[in-house]
Design a protein around this motif. Structure first.
Motif, PDB file in Angstrom:
ATOM      1  N   PRO A   1       0.805  -1.226   0.000  1.00 61.69           N
ATOM      2  CA  PRO A   1       0.000   0.000   0.000  1.00 61.69           C
ATOM      3  C   PRO A   1       0.837   1.274   0.000  1.00 61.69           C
ATOM      4  CG  PRO A   1      -0.881  -1.590   1.568  1.00 61.69           C
ATOM      5  CD  PRO A   1       0.444  -2.125   1.111  1.00 61.69           C
ATOM      6  N   ASN A   2       2.106   1.146   0.408  1.00 58.77           N
ATOM      7  CA  ASN A   2       3.006   2.307   0.432  1.00 58.77           C
ATOM      8  C   ASN A   2       3.864   2.373  -0.822  1.00 58.77           C
ATOM      9  OD1 ASN A   2       3.995   4.606   1.815  1.00 58.77           O
ATOM     10  ND2 ASN A   2       5.831   3.471   2.429  1.00 58.77           N
ATOM     11  N   GLY A   3       3.430   1.696  -1.866  1.00 56.06           N
ATOM     12  CA  GLY A   3       4.191   1.714  -3.111  1.00 56.06           C
ATOM     13  C   GLY A   3       5.419   0.828  -3.084  1.00 56.06           C
ATOM     14  N   GLY A   4       5.489  -0.070  -2.115  1.00 59.41           N
ATOM     15  CA  GLY A   4       6.606  -0.997  -2.032  1.00 59.41           C
ATOM     16  C   GLY A   4       7.836  -0.448  -1.342  1.00 59.41           C
ATOM     17  N   GLU A   5       7.762   0.785  -0.826  1.00 60.54           N
ATOM     18  CA  GLU A   5       8.938   1.410  -0.213  1.00 60.54           C
ATOM     19  C   GLU A   5       9.308   0.731   1.096  1.00 60.54           C
ATOM     20  OE1 GLU A   5       8.679   5.606   0.198  1.00 60.54           O
ATOM     21  OE2 GLU A   5       8.111   5.956  -1.892  1.00 60.54           O
ATOM     22  N   LEU A   6      10.597   0.419   1.239  1.00 66.36           N
ATOM     23  CA  LEU A   6      11.112  -0.233   2.447  1.00 66.36           C
ATOM     24  C   LEU A   6      11.913   0.715   3.326  1.00 66.36           C
ATOM     25  CD1 LEU A   6      12.309  -3.550   0.773  1.00 66.36           C
ATOM     26  CD2 LEU A   6      10.283  -3.238   2.216  1.00 66.36           C
ATOM     27  N   GLY A   7      12.167   1.922   2.834  1.00 60.45           N
ATOM     28  CA  GLY A   7      12.954   2.869   3.622  1.00 60.45           C
ATOM     29  C   GLY A   7      14.430   2.514   3.626  1.00 60.45           C
ATOM     30  N   TRP A   8      15.157   3.094   4.573  1.00 58.80           N
ATOM     31  CA  TRP A   8      16.603   2.889   4.656  1.00 58.80           C
ATOM     32  C   TRP A   8      16.936   1.673   5.509  1.00 58.80           C
ATOM     33  CZ3 TRP A   8      19.896   5.386   1.593  1.00 58.80           C
ATOM     34  CH2 TRP A   8      19.492   6.603   1.033  1.00 58.80           C
ATOM     35  N   PHE A   9      17.909   0.906   5.070  1.00 56.60           N
ATOM     36  CA  PHE A   9      18.372  -0.241   5.836  1.00 56.60           C
ATOM     37  C   PHE A   9      19.851  -0.482   5.538  1.00 56.60           C
ATOM     38  CE2 PHE A   9      16.538  -1.725   1.861  1.00 56.60           C
ATOM     39  CZ  PHE A   9      17.498  -2.585   1.340  1.00 56.60           C
ATOM     40  N   GLY A  10      20.520  -1.126   6.497  1.00 59.28           N
ATOM     41  CA  GLY A  10      21.935  -1.407   6.348  1.00 59.28           C
ATOM     42  C   GLY A  10      22.192  -2.889   6.187  1.00 59.28           C
ATOM     43  N   PRO A  11      23.459  -3.256   6.061  1.00 62.57           N
ATOM     44  CA  PRO A  11      23.817  -4.667   5.921  1.00 62.57           C
ATOM     45  C   PRO A  11      23.297  -5.486   7.094  1.00 62.57           C
ATOM     46  CG  PRO A  11      25.691  -3.265   5.410  1.00 62.57           C
ATOM     47  CD  PRO A  11      24.632  -2.373   5.967  1.00 62.57           C
ATOM     48  N   GLY A  12      22.777  -6.684   6.772  1.00 62.65           N
ATOM     49  CA  GLY A  12      22.294  -7.586   7.808  1.00 62.65           C
ATOM     50  C   GLY A  12      20.855  -7.384   8.221  1.00 62.65           C
TER      51      GLY A  12
END
Length: 294
Positions: A189-200
């Motif tokens: 519903p949010n357009g598939g956006e996952l936001g910021w994330f780092g390794p792991g």
């Protein structure tokens, strides 16, 4: 216990609301201003057969109110809690000598209250500017900037469906609109956006695919235990150590937790503790309520 408490408070607050209404209906006297009292902890708000109920008792009772009563206005809570304490006092006086069950419960409640007081004291003394700075330095000193990713995805059940969507995107279709229409994941519903994330922070096949992309690129279909993903890398950035203020609450919580652990372990080490082998006790005895009475 909670149900009984809710009954007392509900009944008492209902009575407290009704009392002034009844007084208004039945009174023919002119209203006069009530002199305000300078409130202290030992200010007596009611006396029941000689037992005093003070404002300290009222304040302590408010702390234990069920959640549904906590948001009521103070001018409703005050008479309601006083009425609750009057009712409880009358009932407690009717019992006479405490039952063995009540004594056991009071002993446990005292342990809980005193233990909480000690923990509160330890936590209050643990956090200082110096302790926060030391914890920050230990956690982040010398931390190298790390790469972070901002990605979007469309989660579907079949690889062929993922390929169809990639073809549509390459043909000019809007990624976010396709995600809203087809993705079975919570980010759809949010357009598939996952936001910021780092390794792991993502499952490995997904993370590996993202790391191979350039900003704006879309990966071939990626399979994880959740299904098939159409993955788009929106942008990347280098993220250094956060400012102290950004992690102050997190560090304070860890400092407090560590301080409690250390204090508890010191007390345990200094205590003389004798335990029996619990394997010799039938664990079903935990639910034997008759043990409270003998």
């Amino acid at each position: 216990m909670l149900k009984r408490n809710a009954f007392f408070v509900g009944a008492a607050i209902s009575a407290a609301i009704a009392l002034p209404l009844a007084a208004q209906e039945n009174s023919t006297q002119t209203e006069t201003a009530v002199e305000k009292i300078e409130v202290q902890g030992d200010t007596v708000v009611a006396t029941v057969n000689g037992d005093k109920i003070t404002m300290a008792h009222v304040v302590a009772a408010r702390l234990t109110l069920p959640e549904q009563f906590q948001s009521l206005p103070d001018d409703v809570l005050l008479p309601g809690i006083v009425e609750q304490l009057i009712q409880q006092t009358v009932l407690s006086q009717a019992l006479g000598e405490l039952s063995r069950r009540a004594e056991i419960q009071l002993e446990n409640q005292r342990r809980e209250i005193v233990a909480a007081e000690v923990i509160d004291d330890v936590m209050a003394d643990a956090v200082s500017d110096e302790a926060l700075q030391a914890a920050y330095d230990a956690e982040y000193a010398g931390a190298e900037p790390s790469k972070e990713f901002n990605a979007s995805h469309i989660l579907v059940e079949e690889e062929d469906k993922a390929k169809e969507l990639i073809a549509e995107i390459e043909g000019g279709a809007d990624f976010a609109e396709l995600a809203k229409e087809h993705s079975t994941g919570p980010s759809g519903p949010n357009g598939g956006e996952l936001g910021w994330f780092g390794p792991g922070m993502m499952v490995k096949p997904f993370e590996d695919a993202v790391m191979e992309l350039e900003d704006g690129q879309i990966a071939p279909p990626v399979q994880t235990q959740f299904g098939w993903h159409v993955v788009k890398l929106n942008e990347t950035r280098m993220k250094g150590a956060p400012e102290l203020d950004e992690v102050r609450e997190e560090l304070a919580s860890k400092i407090q937790s560590d301080a409690v652990d250390i204090a508890l372990q010191k007390l345990l080490d200094a205590a003389t503790i004798d335990r029996i082998e619990l394997e010799g006790i039938d664990a079903a005895a935990l639910r034997d309520m008759t043990l409270l009475d003998n």
